[in-house]
Design a protein around this motif. Structure first.
Motif, PDB file in Angstrom:
ATOM      1  N   ASN A 260       0.836  -1.203   0.000  1.00 55.10           N
ATOM      2  CA  ASN A 260       0.000   0.000   0.000  1.00 55.10           C
ATOM      3  C   ASN A 260       0.868   1.248   0.000  1.00 55.10           C
ATOM      4  N   LEU A 261       0.394   2.268  -0.709  1.00 57.14           N
ATOM      5  CA  LEU A 261       0.974   3.602  -0.579  1.00 57.14           C
ATOM      6  C   LEU A 261       0.097   4.348   0.416  1.00 57.14           C
ATOM      7  N   VAL A 262       0.690   4.760   1.513  1.00 55.86           N
ATOM      8  CA  VAL A 262      -0.055   5.394   2.600  1.00 55.86           C
ATOM      9  C   VAL A 262       0.346   6.862   2.711  1.00 55.86           C
ATOM     10  N   ILE A 263      -0.646   7.737   2.799  1.00 56.71           N
ATOM     11  CA  ILE A 263      -0.401   9.157   3.080  1.00 56.71           C
ATOM     12  C   ILE A 263      -1.023   9.498   4.425  1.00 56.71           C
ATOM     13  N   ASP A 264      -0.229  10.116   5.265  1.00 55.69           N
ATOM     14  CA  ASP A 264      -0.711  10.590   6.557  1.00 55.69           C
ATOM     15  C   ASP A 264      -1.342  11.970   6.351  1.00 55.69           C
ATOM     16  N   LYS A 265      -2.656  12.032   6.487  1.00 53.73           N
ATOM     17  CA  LYS A 265      -3.387  13.269   6.201  1.00 53.73           C
ATOM     18  C   LYS A 265      -2.939  14.419   7.091  1.00 53.73           C
ATOM     19  N   ASN A 266      -2.758  14.164   8.370  1.00 54.90           N
ATOM     20  CA  ASN A 266      -2.385  15.244   9.284  1.00 54.90           C
ATOM     21  C   ASN A 266      -0.994  15.785   8.977  1.00 54.90           C
ATOM     22  N   LEU A 267      -0.059  14.903   8.645  1.00 55.24           N
ATOM     23  CA  LEU A 267       1.281  15.361   8.288  1.00 55.24           C
ATOM     24  C   LEU A 267       1.260  16.124   6.969  1.00 55.24           C
ATOM     25  N   LEU A 268       0.443  15.668   6.037  1.00 53.45           N
ATOM     26  CA  LEU A 268       0.273  16.382   4.766  1.00 53.45           C
ATOM     27  C   LEU A 268      -0.223  17.803   5.024  1.00 53.45           C
ATOM     28  N   ILE A 269      -1.232  17.949   5.862  1.00 55.21           N
ATOM     29  CA  ILE A 269      -1.784  19.272   6.161  1.00 55.21           C
ATOM     30  C   ILE A 269      -0.748  20.135   6.868  1.00 55.21           C
ATOM     31  N   ASP A 270       0.046  19.529   7.757  1.00 55.71           N
ATOM     32  CA  ASP A 270       1.122  20.284   8.405  1.00 55.71           C
ATOM     33  C   ASP A 270       2.096  20.836   7.369  1.00 55.71           C
ATOM     34  N   ASN A 271       2.423  20.042   6.364  1.00 55.33           N
ATOM     35  CA  ASN A 271       3.332  20.508   5.310  1.00 55.33           C
ATOM     36  C   ASN A 271       2.725  21.641   4.488  1.00 55.33           C
ATOM     37  N   ILE A 272       1.420  21.577   4.263  1.00 51.07           N
ATOM     38  CA  ILE A 272       0.746  22.670   3.545  1.00 51.07           C
ATOM     39  C   ILE A 272       0.842  23.961   4.360  1.00 51.07           C
ATOM     40  N   LYS A 273       0.670  23.853   5.659  1.00 47.55           N
ATOM     41  CA  LYS A 273       0.766  25.036   6.527  1.00 47.55           C
ATOM     42  C   LYS A 273       2.179  25.629   6.488  1.00 47.55           C
ATOM     43  N   VAL A 274       3.188  24.763   6.473  1.00 47.04           N
ATOM     44  CA  VAL A 274       4.573  25.245   6.372  1.00 47.04           C
ATOM     45  C   VAL A 274       4.777  25.999   5.070  1.00 47.04           C
ATOM     46  N   LEU A 275       4.287  25.424   3.985  1.00 50.20           N
ATOM     47  CA  LEU A 275       4.406  26.080   2.675  1.00 50.20           C
ATOM     48  C   LEU A 275       3.732  27.443   2.681  1.00 50.20           C
ATOM     49  N   LYS A 276       2.514  27.522   3.184  1.00 45.82           N
ATOM     50  CA  LYS A 276       1.776  28.780   3.197  1.00 45.82           C
ATOM     51  C   LYS A 276       2.468  29.822   4.075  1.00 45.82           C
ATOM     52  N   THR A 277       3.090  29.367   5.157  1.00 44.17           N
ATOM     53  CA  THR A 277       3.818  30.294   6.032  1.00 44.17           C
ATOM     54  C   THR A 277       4.974  30.938   5.278  1.00 44.17           C
TER      55      THR A 277
END
Length: 431
Positions: A57-74
Motif C-alpha cells: 500500500n501507498l499510505v499518506i498521513d493526512k495530518n502530516l500532509l496538512i502540516d506541510n501545507i501550513k509550512v508552505l503557506k507560512t
C-alpha cells in the motif's frame, strides 16, 4: 568439473576478500542498529490490519500532509500565488484536498491523460502545463475534451500551453487554426537550468510578436524553472540571483511587446527544492510551483525543506522470516556477512519490492548487496533485535512521489489511527 568461476562464486570470493581487507585496514565492524517499530509505525500497522489490507500500500498521513501545507503557506506569506504540481500528487481526491487546504485552484500538469481527467473532475482549476507537450498530445486533449463534453472547464481561459521554441509555437498555431480554438501560450525560459526553453532575446521577441499578431493565440505568461540553484555546486544565492536577472530581462521584453502588465500574466518559477529561497526580496515571478514538499520523499531531504516532514510511506507485508541469511550457491557467505555485520543476521522477504524507496521501519533493515532486488519477493536483512513476524508490516519511504504513487492502485489515507479513505490515482491510459 569445469574450472570456470561462476558469477555467484566470484561474488563469494570477492566478498570474503572484501571482509578480510576491511579487517586488515582496521575498519570497525558495523554496530547493531536494529530496532522494532516505534509507536507511530505500530499504530499505522494496526490501522492497516484493522482495514484487512493485505498487499503493498501507498499510505499518506493526512495530518502530516496538512502540516506541510501550513509550512508552505507560512513561507509564501501571501507574497506569491501557489500552483500545485500534480505529477507529484497524482490523485484527484488528493489534489482536491490540497486545493482546499492551500486555498488555490492553480495546478501544474505534465501529462495529457492527467489533463483530461482534471478538466472533467476539477473543472474550476486553472492549469499550466509544466512541460512542452508534443502537438499530437494537445490534439488528443481537444479530441477527448469534446468527446467527454466537459464545458465546465473552459480551455480557452483556464488552460495555458507551455511553448519552448519557435518550431513548437508554429505547430500549436497551426493546430489552433485547424481546430478553430483559442490557445493561451506560456513561454518556457532558460534561466540557467539549460534543459530547453528560450534563451535568445531576438528569438523570444519574435515569438511574442507572432503570438500578438494572431487572434487565435494569446500571451499568458512565462515559466522559469531553476532547480539547478539547489542542486549544482556553487553559491546558491548567486545562482538564484543570476536566474532571476535572466527572468527579469525576459519579462521586460514581454511587457514591452505584449503591452500587458505583470499582474495580468502568470509568471511561474521555483519548485519544492527552491521555493524557500524567495522568503525575502523582490523577484520577477508572481507564483511558485511545488508538490513533492507536501509529502517529502527522501530525495527532498534538503536544507531548504528541513521544516517539512515525510508524509508518505509504502507498507508491505512480511511473507517469510528466516533466522539467518543464506545466499544460494555460495554456502557460508550469509554467515560470513552476518558475522561481520550484525544487521545481516536475519532475513525478511516482503510482498513485492524494488520500488524507488528505502526501508524506514523497523530501523536497521537493508537490501542484501549480493542477493540484490526482486520485484516479487524482496530480501531485507536485519539484526536479531528486530522481532517481525510473518504478516507484520514493513515500511519504506519513497525516494520520489510522481512515479511511485502510481504503482499501488489506490492510496490509503491515514488519519487519527485509522485508514479513513482509499483514493484512486490518476490513470495514465486516457487518450
Amino acid at each position: 568439473m569445469s574450472d570456470q568461476v561462476t558469477p555467484s562464486r566470484r561474488r563469494f570470493i570477492l566478498g570474503g576478500i572484501g571482509l578480510a581487507a576491511f579487517a586488515g585496514l582496521g575498519i570497525a565492524k558495523p554496530n547493531d542498529i536494529g530496532e522494532n517499530h516505534n509507536h507511530y509505525f505500530n499504530q499505522l500497522s494496526l490501522a492497516l490490519d484493522n482495514k484487512a489490507l493485505s498487499k503493498p500500500n501507498l499510505v499518506i498521513d493526512k495530518n502530516l500532509l496538512i502540516d506541510n501545507i501550513k509550512v508552505l503557506k507560512t513561507h509564501l506569506a501571501g507574497r506569491f500565488d501557489y500552483r500545485i504540481v500534480a505529477k507529484s500528487l497524482p490523485s484527484i481526491p488528493l489534489l482536491r484536498l490540497i486545493m482546499e487546504q492551500s486555498q488555490t485552484n492553480k495546478l501544474m500538469l505534465f501529462h495529457q491523460p492527467f489533463l483530461n481527467q482534471v478538466a472533467q473532475a476539477l473543472p474550476d482549476s486553472d492549469v499550466l502545463l509544466g512541460k512542452p507537450m508534443p502537438v499530437t498530445a494537445a490534439a488528443n486533449f481537444y479530441r477527448l475534451y469534446a468527446a467527454n463534453q466537459t464545458p465546465e472547464f473552459d480551455h480557452e481561459t483556464q488552460l495555458q500551453w507551455l511553448i519552448d521554441s519557435p518550431e513548437r509555437l508554429n505547430q500549436y498555431q497551426a493546430l489552433a487554426h485547424s481546430l478553430k480554438v483559442k490557445m493561451r501560450i506560456n513561454i518556457e525560459l532558460d534561466v540557467g537550468f539549460h534543459r530547453g526553453g528560450v534563451a535568445d532575446d531576438l528569438i523570444f521577441e519574435k515569438m511574442l510578436k507572432q503570438i500578438d499578431s494572431d487572434p487565435a493565440l494569446s500571451f499568458a505568461g512565462l515559466m522559469g524553472y531553476e532547480p539547478h540553484v539547489a542542486k549544482v555546486p556553487g553559491r546558491k544565492i548567486a545562482l538564484r540571483d543570476a536566474a532571476m536577472q535572466s527572468y527579469r530581462d525576459k519579462l521586460a521584453i514581454a511587457l514591452r511587446v505584449s503591452g500587458k502588465s505583470a499582474d495580468e500574466l502568470t509568471l511561474n518559477s521555483a519548485g519544492s527544492p527552491t521555493y524557500q529561497y524567495y522568503d525575502e526580496g523582490d523577484y520577477p515571478h508572481n507564483e511558485v510551483a511545488a508538490g513533492s514538499c507536501l509529502v517529502k520523499p527522501s530525495d527532498f531531504d534538503l536544507d531548504t525543506l528541513s521544516d517539512h516532514v515525510a508524509a508518505a510511506f509504502i507498507a508491505t507485508p512480511v511473507l517469510k522470516v528466516m533466522q539467518e541469511t543464506q545466499i544460494p550457491g555460495v554456502d557460508g557467505l550469509g554467515r560470513l556477512m552476518s558475522f561481520w555485520n550484525p544487521n545481516r543476521s536475519k532475513t525478511f522477504y516482503t510482498y513485492g519490492g524494488n520500488w524507488k524507496a528505502n526501508p524506514i521501519s523497523p530501523k536497521g533493515l537493508s537490501i542484501n548487496p549480493v542477493w540484490g532486488h526482486s520485484t516479487n519477493q524482496e530480501m531485507l536483512n536485519g539484526s536479531d533485535n528486530i522481532q517481525l513476524k510473518v504478516d507484520d508490516w514493513i515500511f519504506l519511504r519513497p525516494t520520489q512521489s510522481e512515479f511511485v504513487f502510481l504503482q499501488f492502485g489506490n492510496i490509503s489515507l491515514y488519519e487519527a489511527g485509522k485508514i479513513t479513505a482509499s483514493w484512486p490515482v490518476l490513470s495514465e491510459q486516457v487518450g
